[in-house]
Motif scaffolding. Structure first.
Motif, PDB file in Angstrom:
ATOM      1  N   ARG A 418       0.783  -1.135  -0.136  1.00  0.00           N
ATOM      2  CA  ARG A 418      -0.087  -0.029  -0.054  1.00  0.00           C
ATOM      3  C   ARG A 418       0.941   1.016   0.153  1.00  0.00           C
ATOM      4  O   ARG A 418       0.744   2.324  -0.576  1.00  0.00           O
ATOM      5  CB  ARG A 418      -1.196   0.098   1.100  1.00  0.00           C
ATOM      6  CG  ARG A 418      -2.160  -1.020   1.189  1.00  0.00           C
ATOM      7  CD  ARG A 418      -3.255  -0.466   2.044  1.00  0.00           C
ATOM      8  NE  ARG A 418      -3.012  -0.301   3.427  1.00  0.00           N
ATOM      9  CZ  ARG A 418      -2.834  -1.167   4.339  1.00  0.00           C
ATOM     10  NH1 ARG A 418      -3.350  -2.294   4.199  1.00  0.00           N
ATOM     11  NH2 ARG A 418      -2.540  -0.717   5.648  1.00  0.00           N
ATOM     12  N   TYR A 420       3.982   1.539  -1.138  1.00  0.00           N
ATOM     13  CA  TYR A 420       4.498   1.810  -2.545  1.00  0.00           C
ATOM     14  C   TYR A 420       3.560   2.181  -3.541  1.00  0.00           C
ATOM     15  O   TYR A 420       3.965   3.098  -4.151  1.00  0.00           O
ATOM     16  CB  TYR A 420       5.103   0.331  -2.926  1.00  0.00           C
ATOM     17  CG  TYR A 420       5.980  -0.309  -2.106  1.00  0.00           C
ATOM     18  CD1 TYR A 420       7.081   0.178  -1.156  1.00  0.00           C
ATOM     19  CD2 TYR A 420       6.093  -1.888  -2.091  1.00  0.00           C
ATOM     20  CE1 TYR A 420       7.836  -0.498  -0.360  1.00  0.00           C
ATOM     21  CE2 TYR A 420       6.857  -2.404  -1.254  1.00  0.00           C
ATOM     22  CZ  TYR A 420       7.672  -1.893  -0.505  1.00  0.00           C
ATOM     23  OH  TYR A 420       8.647  -2.685   0.415  1.00  0.00           O
ATOM     24  N   LEU A 421       2.413   1.853  -3.425  1.00  0.00           N
ATOM     25  CA  LEU A 421       1.523   2.191  -4.452  1.00  0.00           C
ATOM     26  C   LEU A 421       1.071   3.768  -4.194  1.00  0.00           C
ATOM     27  O   LEU A 421       0.640   4.577  -5.180  1.00  0.00           O
ATOM     28  CB  LEU A 421       0.049   1.447  -4.373  1.00  0.00           C
ATOM     29  CG  LEU A 421       0.242   0.066  -4.940  1.00  0.00           C
ATOM     30  CD1 LEU A 421      -1.047  -0.901  -4.688  1.00  0.00           C
ATOM     31  CD2 LEU A 421       0.653   0.157  -6.604  1.00  0.00           C
ATOM     32  N   VAL A 424       3.112   5.868  -6.288  1.00  0.00           N
ATOM     33  CA  VAL A 424       3.254   5.529  -7.996  1.00  0.00           C
ATOM     34  C   VAL A 424       2.424   6.801  -8.166  1.00  0.00           C
ATOM     35  O   VAL A 424       1.382   6.736  -7.984  1.00  0.00           O
ATOM     36  CB  VAL A 424       2.725   4.096  -8.010  1.00  0.00           C
ATOM     37  CG1 VAL A 424       2.614   4.015  -9.447  1.00  0.00           C
ATOM     38  CG2 VAL A 424       3.734   3.139  -7.549  1.00  0.00           C
ATOM     39  N   TYR A 429       3.699   2.260 -12.379  1.00  0.00           N
ATOM     40  CA  TYR A 429       3.614   0.833 -11.941  1.00  0.00           C
ATOM     41  C   TYR A 429       4.599   0.438 -10.638  1.00  0.00           C
ATOM     42  O   TYR A 429       5.369   1.215 -10.227  1.00  0.00           O
ATOM     43  CB  TYR A 429       4.388   0.098 -13.234  1.00  0.00           C
ATOM     44  CG  TYR A 429       3.925   0.441 -14.508  1.00  0.00           C
ATOM     45  CD1 TYR A 429       2.371  -0.072 -14.875  1.00  0.00           C
ATOM     46  CD2 TYR A 429       4.341   1.260 -15.331  1.00  0.00           C
ATOM     47  CE1 TYR A 429       1.953   0.191 -16.108  1.00  0.00           C
ATOM     48  CE2 TYR A 429       3.960   1.308 -16.512  1.00  0.00           C
ATOM     49  CZ  TYR A 429       2.814   1.003 -16.951  1.00  0.00           C
ATOM     50  OH  TYR A 429       2.223   1.477 -18.366  1.00  0.00           O
ATOM     51  N   LEU A 430       4.156  -0.623 -10.175  1.00  0.00           N
ATOM     52  CA  LEU A 430       4.892  -1.207  -9.107  1.00  0.00           C
ATOM     53  C   LEU A 430       5.435  -2.686  -9.765  1.00  0.00           C
ATOM     54  O   LEU A 430       4.537  -3.338 -10.064  1.00  0.00           O
ATOM     55  CB  LEU A 430       4.181  -1.219  -7.774  1.00  0.00           C
ATOM     56  CG  LEU A 430       4.584  -2.286  -6.718  1.00  0.00           C
ATOM     57  CD1 LEU A 430       6.053  -1.702  -6.175  1.00  0.00           C
ATOM     58  CD2 LEU A 430       3.944  -2.558  -5.582  1.00  0.00           C
ATOM     59  N   LEU A 454      -4.607  -4.003  -2.638  1.00  0.00           N
ATOM     60  CA  LEU A 454      -5.298  -3.134  -3.388  1.00  0.00           C
ATOM     61  C   LEU A 454      -6.693  -2.881  -3.162  1.00  0.00           C
ATOM     62  O   LEU A 454      -7.443  -2.277  -3.255  1.00  0.00           O
ATOM     63  CB  LEU A 454      -5.142  -3.938  -4.853  1.00  0.00           C
ATOM     64  CG  LEU A 454      -3.837  -3.820  -5.797  1.00  0.00           C
ATOM     65  CD1 LEU A 454      -3.850  -4.662  -7.133  1.00  0.00           C
ATOM     66  CD2 LEU A 454      -3.605  -2.154  -6.190  1.00  0.00           C
ATOM     67  N   ARG A 465      -5.959  -4.317 -12.889  1.00  0.00           N
ATOM     68  CA  ARG A 465      -4.718  -3.348 -12.573  1.00  0.00           C
ATOM     69  C   ARG A 465      -3.410  -4.407 -12.504  1.00  0.00           C
ATOM     70  O   ARG A 465      -2.352  -3.931 -11.947  1.00  0.00           O
ATOM     71  CB  ARG A 465      -4.623  -2.818 -11.309  1.00  0.00           C
ATOM     72  CG  ARG A 465      -5.828  -1.519 -11.368  1.00  0.00           C
ATOM     73  CD  ARG A 465      -5.843  -0.938 -10.065  1.00  0.00           C
ATOM     74  NE  ARG A 465      -7.154   0.181 -10.095  1.00  0.00           N
ATOM     75  CZ  ARG A 465      -7.046   1.201  -9.574  1.00  0.00           C
ATOM     76  NH1 ARG A 465      -5.993   1.857  -8.919  1.00  0.00           N
ATOM     77  NH2 ARG A 465      -8.099   2.235  -9.641  1.00  0.00           N
ATOM     78  N   LYS A 480      -0.430  -1.587 -11.407  1.00  0.00           N
ATOM     79  CA  LYS A 480      -0.779  -0.222 -11.946  1.00  0.00           C
ATOM     80  C   LYS A 480      -1.575   0.385 -11.137  1.00  0.00           C
ATOM     81  O   LYS A 480      -2.588  -0.001 -10.635  1.00  0.00           O
ATOM     82  CB  LYS A 480      -1.183  -0.367 -13.508  1.00  0.00           C
ATOM     83  CG  LYS A 480      -1.228   0.807 -14.193  1.00  0.00           C
ATOM     84  CD  LYS A 480      -1.788   0.751 -15.635  1.00  0.00           C
ATOM     85  CE  LYS A 480      -1.836   2.109 -16.143  1.00  0.00           C
ATOM     86  NZ  LYS A 480      -2.621   1.913 -17.379  1.00  0.00           N
ATOM     87  N   ASN A 481      -1.012   1.748 -11.047  1.00  0.00           N
ATOM     88  CA  ASN A 481      -2.233   2.693 -10.379  1.00  0.00           C
ATOM     89  C   ASN A 481      -2.977   3.199 -11.220  1.00  0.00           C
ATOM     90  O   ASN A 481      -2.806   4.398 -12.098  1.00  0.00           O
ATOM     91  CB  ASN A 481      -1.269   3.836  -9.731  1.00  0.00           C
ATOM     92  CG  ASN A 481      -1.870   4.886  -9.038  1.00  0.00           C
ATOM     93  OD1 ASN A 481      -2.946   4.714  -8.676  1.00  0.00           O
ATOM     94  ND2 ASN A 481      -1.559   6.025  -8.674  1.00  0.00           N
TER      95      ASN A 481
END
Length: 808
Positions: A418, A420-421, A424, A429-430, A454, A465, A480-481
Motif C-alpha cells: 500500500r 509503495y502504491l 506511484v 507501476y509497481l 489493492l 490493475r 498499476k495505479n
C-alpha cells in the motif's frame, strides 16, 4: 561485607561480554548458515544461566566458601570457552536441509546447542556466585550485571563496525581475562599466581595466529559454490553490523550473473565481479563504459517489462545493490533515478572502491543514491514515480530450500505494498521480480498480498490493475495505479513473444495463451492468479498445499509456506527427489523447540526434583502448584513480549541485529530498575501494590500491539537517531513494570518458605529456555498480536496465582 569496586567492574565486564557474545553468535550464524537464529541463541544463553542457577542452588554453601578462586576460574573459563566453543560448534557438520532424511543432523543440532550454552554457564556463575557471596549487596551486584549487559549490547555494534566478526571472539576472550585480572589483583590477597595465569592466557589470545580463528561457511552457500570454479578468488572483504561483504573475481571462466535472462538472449554481460553478503545473496558489479548498448542483455530479462509498457521519466529502485537495475534503467534512457540501498558498504563499493570499473555509475548526475531502508525512505518523502521497482534481493538456492522461512521481511507485506502504491503516479507501476519455484510458493503468496493491498486501497477490481509474466527462472509481477489498457496488453504480448517469456496474467487472458515457451506440467501461476482474483480465493488458499496466506506486518513471513497437512505427502516423496518441497527453516524451529524442552527438563527441572530434600523441601510440606504456575507463566510471558518486540521493531530499526540489541538492552536495563524499585512495593501488604505493575504490563502490551501500525508509521517518518530514541522510550515503561513481578514474588516466598527459591529460579528458567523458540513459532503461525495477547493472558494467570504464594 561490601564488594570492592574492582569486583563490580569485573562483573559488569563479564555481563557485557556475555551479551556481546550472544549478539555475535547471531551475526556469526548469519554468515556460516542462512539465518541469525536469534531465537535459538537467546534460548541457549538462558539454558546456560538456568543450569548455573541449579548448580549454585544445590551447592551454594560449599561454593561460597571457595568464592575467590571460583569466580576467577569461571571468568577465565568464559574467556577460553567463548572462542573455543564456537570453533568447535562450527565444525559439527550441521545442514538444516537434511534433518528429515538424515537423523544424525538432529544430534548435530543438539550438540551445537549444548556446546554454545557452556560460555553462558560460566558467565552466569560469575554473577550468581557474587550474588550469593554478597547477600547484603544484591542491588549493587545486580546493577553491575545489568549495566554491563547494556554496555555490551552497544559495544558489540561498535566492534562489528571496526572488526571482522571472527576477530571479535579474541576481543571477548581478552575482556574476560581483564575481568579476572581486576579481581585477582585488587579484590583478593595472594593473587600473584592468578595474575600470572591471566597474563599468560591474555598473551596466548593476542599471539594466536589469525588464521586459526576462521569461519567455516556452509559448503551449500553460494560463495563456496562459486569458489569451486577454477580461477575464482576473493579479492576484497569488508564487514559491518549489516553483513560480511566478499568480492570475488574469476580469472579463467567469465562470471555471467543475469537472473531471469531469456533463453533467446544473444548479448552477453560484460566483465563482472561477484559480490556476496554473508556468503550468499550474490549480486554483481558490471564493467560499464558509459555506453548503454553494452548492457543490452538486461533488456532480455523479465524485469525489463515495465520499460516496454510506456516511456518512464522517473523511477525508484528499492534495493539498488551493486547497480544492475540502474544499468537497466540507463539502457532505457530514464533520466531521473532514485535508488535506495540499506547497506552503505555496498554503495561504497560501487561509488568509490570500484567506481572506475562500474563506470562511476553511482556518481551520475541523474542517479540519486539514498542509504536508507525502503519503507523508511518512502515514509519520509512525498515524491512519486512512474515506476517503483523491487528487484531480486535473495539467492535462489536458499530461498528454494525454505531457509529464509524464519526471516522477518517487511518489504513484502500488505502494508508495504500500500505504501509503495501511494508513491506511484497515476498510470505508473509497481514491479516486483521473484524467483520461479515448482510448485509455486512465494509467487502466489506475493500475488495474494498485492491483491489484498489493492482491495484495502478500495480497488474494487484488482484484476484490472495486475500484469504478470514468467521466464524459465524468474517472474515479474506488476501492479498499476490505474486500469490496464489494451495498448499495454499488446506491448506485453510483443515483449513476451520476442524473448520467449510466458504471460501469466493480464485482464482477459485465456489459458491457451499461457505455458507456451517455458512449458510446465500445468500452468500453475496462471491457475493461481485466476483463483486468487476470483470469489473463491479463500477456498483456493485453504486448499493449496503450501501456506500462501497474504503476508502482513503482523506476520511478515513471505517465505513461510509450511503446512502440517502437507508433511506426510512430502515425506513420501523424499526418496524420489521431493526434498526441495521441504521448508527446512521451519522444521529447524520445531527441532530446536523439542531440544529446548528436553534440555530444560533434564538439566534444570530434573536435578531440582531429584535433590529436592537437599533444598529443604519435604513431601507434604505444602501446595506448591500456584508457585510453579506463577513462575512458569512469568518465564513464558516475559520472553513472549520480548521476542515479539524484537521482531516488530525490525520494521522501525531496519535490521534484526539492531532490533535485537536495542530491545534486549532496553528490557534488561529497565527491568533491572523495576526490580530495584520493587523492593519498596514488596514492603506493602496491599494486593494493589502487586496488581499495579501487572495491570500496566497488560495495558501497555495491548495498546502497543493494537496501535503498532500507527506507531511504526510515525517513527518511520523521523530520522535514524529518533528511531532508536523513541524505541527506547516506548519499551522502557513496559520493561520497568516487567521487572517487578519476579522479585516481588521471591521476596514473598523468602518470608514464608525460602527453600522454594531455587525451585522458583528453576521453573522460571525452564519456561524461559522454551519460550524464546516457542514465541517465534507462535508468531510465524498466528502473528505477533496473538503472541502478545497470549503473554497478557499468562501474566493474568500469574496475577491470579500470586495471593496463593503465601500458602505454598
Amino acid at each position: 561485607m561490601k564488594p570492592r569496586l574492582s569486583l563490580l567492574a569485573a562483573v559488569a565486564i563479564i555481563s557485557a561480554s556475555a551479551l556481546a557474545y550472544e549478539v555475535l553468535l547471531m551475526r556469526l550464524f548469519s554468515i556460516i548458515q542462512w539465518h541469525h537464529f536469534a531465537y535459538m541463541i537467546i534460548s541457549l544463553a538462558l539454558l546456560g544461566y538456568g543450569i548455573s542457577g541449579v548448580i549454585l542452588a544445590l551447592n551454594r554453601e560449599r561454593l561460597v566458601q571457595l568464592f575467590p578462586p571460583l569466580i576467577i576460574t569461571n571468568m577465565l573459563l568464559f574467556s577460553c570457552s567463548a572462542p573455543m566453543c564456537f570453533l568447535l560448534a562450527q565444525h559439527i557438520p550441521f545442514n538444516p536441509a537434511e534433518m528429515l532424511w538424515t537423523p544424525v543432523q538432529l544430534l548435530n543440532l543438539c550438540g551445537i546447542y549444548l556446546i554454545l550454552a557452556l560460555p553462558f554457564f560460566f558467565a552466569a556463575n560469575v554473577v550468581g556466585l557474587s550474588l550469593y557471596h554478597y547477600k547484603n549487596q544484591v542491588s549493587s551486584i545486580y546493577a553491575a550485571d545489568l549495566s554491563g549487559a547494556g554496555i555490551g549490547s552497544v559495544g558489540i555494534i561498535l566492534l562489528l563496525s571496526m572488526l571482522f566478526p571472527e576477530k571479535i571472539l579474541t576481543a571477548l576472550m581478552l575482556s574476560g581475562v581483564i575481568a579476572a585480572l581486576l579481581v585477582s589483583i585488587y579484590a583478593f590477597h595472594d593473587s600473584k599466581r592468578w595474575a600470572v595465569l591471566c597474563v599468560i592466557i591474555g598473551l596466548a589470545a593476542i599471539l594466536v595466529p589469525s588464521g586459526s580463528i576462521a569461519l567455516k561457511i556452509s559448503p551449500y552457500k553460494s560463495l563456496n559454490q562459486l569458489l569451486q570454479v577454477p580461477g575464482t578468488k576473493i579479492i576484497d572483504r569488508y564487514s559491518s553490523p549489516l553483513g560480511l561483504i566478499d568480492v570475488v573475481k574469476s580469472e579463467i571462466t567469465p562470471l555471467r550473473h543475469a537472473p531471469g535472462l531469456s533463453l533467446n538472449a544473444i548479448a552477453e554481460p560484460p566483465e563482472q565481479l561477484a559480490v556476496f553478503t554473508d556468503a550468499d545473496n550474490m549480486t554483481a558489479i558490471t564493467r560499464y563504459n558509459g555506453k548503454p548498448e553494452t548492457v543490452g542483455y538486461l533488456d532480455q530479462t523479465t524485469s525489463a517489462l515495465p520499460f516496454h509498457l510506456k516511456q518512464l521519466s522517473g523511477i525508484l529502485i528499492l534495493g539498488a545493490g551493486t547497480g544492475s537495475d540502474i544499468l537497466q534503467a540507463n539502457y532505457h534512457a530514464v533520466n531521473d533515478i532514485d535508488a535506495v540501498e540499506l547497506n552503505p558498504q555496498i554503495v561504497d563499493l560501487v561509488q568509490r572502491k570500484y567506481a572506475d570499473f562500474a563506470g562511476y555509475l553511482y556518481s551520475s548526475a541523474h542517479v540519486n543514491i539514498h542509504i536508507d531502508e525502503a519503507r523508511g525512505y518512502l515514509a519520509a518523502t512525498d515524491k512519486t514515480y512512474d515506476l517503483i521497482n523491487i528487484p531480486l534481493l535473495d539467492a535462489f538456492g536458499s530461498s528454494a530450500a525454505g531457509l529464509y522461512s524464519m526471516a522477518e521481511n517487511y518489504l513484502y507485506t500488505e502494508q508495504s505494498i500500500r505504501e509503495y502504491l501511494r508513491h506511484v503516479r497515476p498510470n505508473g507501476y509497481l514491479s516486483i521480480t521473484r524467483w520461479i519455484k515448482i510448485p509455486p510458493r512465494d509467487e502466489p503468496k506475493l500475488l495474494a498480498t498485492v491483491i489484498n493491498a489493492l482491495k484495502d486501497a478500495n480497488v474494487r477490481q484488482p484484476g484490472q490493475r495486475i500484469l504478470m509474466i514468467r521466464g524459465w527462472q524468474t517472474s515479474t509481477l506488476i501492479a498499476k495505479n490505474g486500469i490496464i489498457s489494451a495498448e499495454e496488453i499488446s506491448r506485453l504480448k510483443q515483449f513476451c513473444d520476442e524473448r520467449g517469456f510466458d504471460p501469466v496474467y493480464y485482464p482477459g487472458i485465456s489459458e491457451s495463451e499461457v505455458n507456451r515457451f517455458n512449458v510446465q506440467q500445468q500452468p500453475y501461476l496462471y491457475q493461481a492468479a485466476v483463483a486468487l482474483l476470483s470469489d473463491r480465493s479463500q477456498a483456493f488458499i485453504d486448499a493449496y498445499k503450501f501456506n500462501i496466506e497474504a503476508a502482513t506486518d503482523d506476520k511478515p513471513y513471505l517465505f513461510h509456506f509450511f503446512k502440517w497437512r502437507t508433511l506426510p505427502e512430502i515425506l513420501s516423496l523424499l526418496g524420489t527427489g521431493g526434498s526441495f518441497l521441504l521448508e527446512s527453516g521451519y522444521l529447524l524451529l520445531i527441532a530446536a523447540l523439542i531440544q529446548a524442552i528436553l534440555a530444560s527438563l533434564l538439566l534444570i527441572a530434573l536435578p531440582l526434583w531429584l535433590w529436592k530434600s537437599k533444598l529443604g523441601i519435604e513431601p507434604g510440606s505444602g501446595n506448591h502448584l500456584p508457585m510453579l504456575v506463577y513462575f512458569f507463566c512469568l518465564g513464558l510471558g516475559f520472553l513472549f513480549i520480548e521476542i515479539a518486540f524484537i521482531q516488530k521493531f525490525i520494521l522501525i530499526l531496519h535490521h534484526p541485529l539492531y532490533a535485537i540489541t536495542v530491545v534486549l538492552s532496553t528490557f534488561l536495563l529497565t527491568a533491572g530498575a523495576g526490580s530495584y524499585f520493587s523492593t519498596r512495593l514488596s514492603q506493602s501488604a496491599e494486593k494493589s501494590a502487586f496488581m499495579l505493575p501487572m495491570a500496566t504490563i497488560a495495558l501497555l502490551s495491548i495498546v502497543y500491539s493494537l496501535g503498532f501500525e500507527y506507531i511504526a508509521g510515525f517513527l518511520l517518518k523521523t530520522g535514524s537517531l529518533s528511531h532508536y530514541l523513541f524505541s527506547i522510550v516506548l519499551i522502557a515503561p513496559l520493561g520497568f513494570c516487567m521487572g517487578m513481578p519476579f522479585p516481588m514474588a521471591l521476596a514473598k516466598i523468602s518470608q514464608t518458605n525460602p527453600a522454594l527459591i531455587p525451585w522458583a529460579w528453576g521453573i522460571n528458567g525452564c519456561a524461559s529456555v522454551i519460550s524464546a523458540i516457542l514465541a517465534t513459532l507462535i508468531a510465524m503461525q498466528f502473528g505477533f498480536t496473538v503472541l502478545i495477547f497470549l503473554a497478557v493472558v499468562l501474566y493474568g494467570i500469574a496475577a491470579w496465582c500470586f495471593p496463593k504464594l503465601t500458602q505454598a
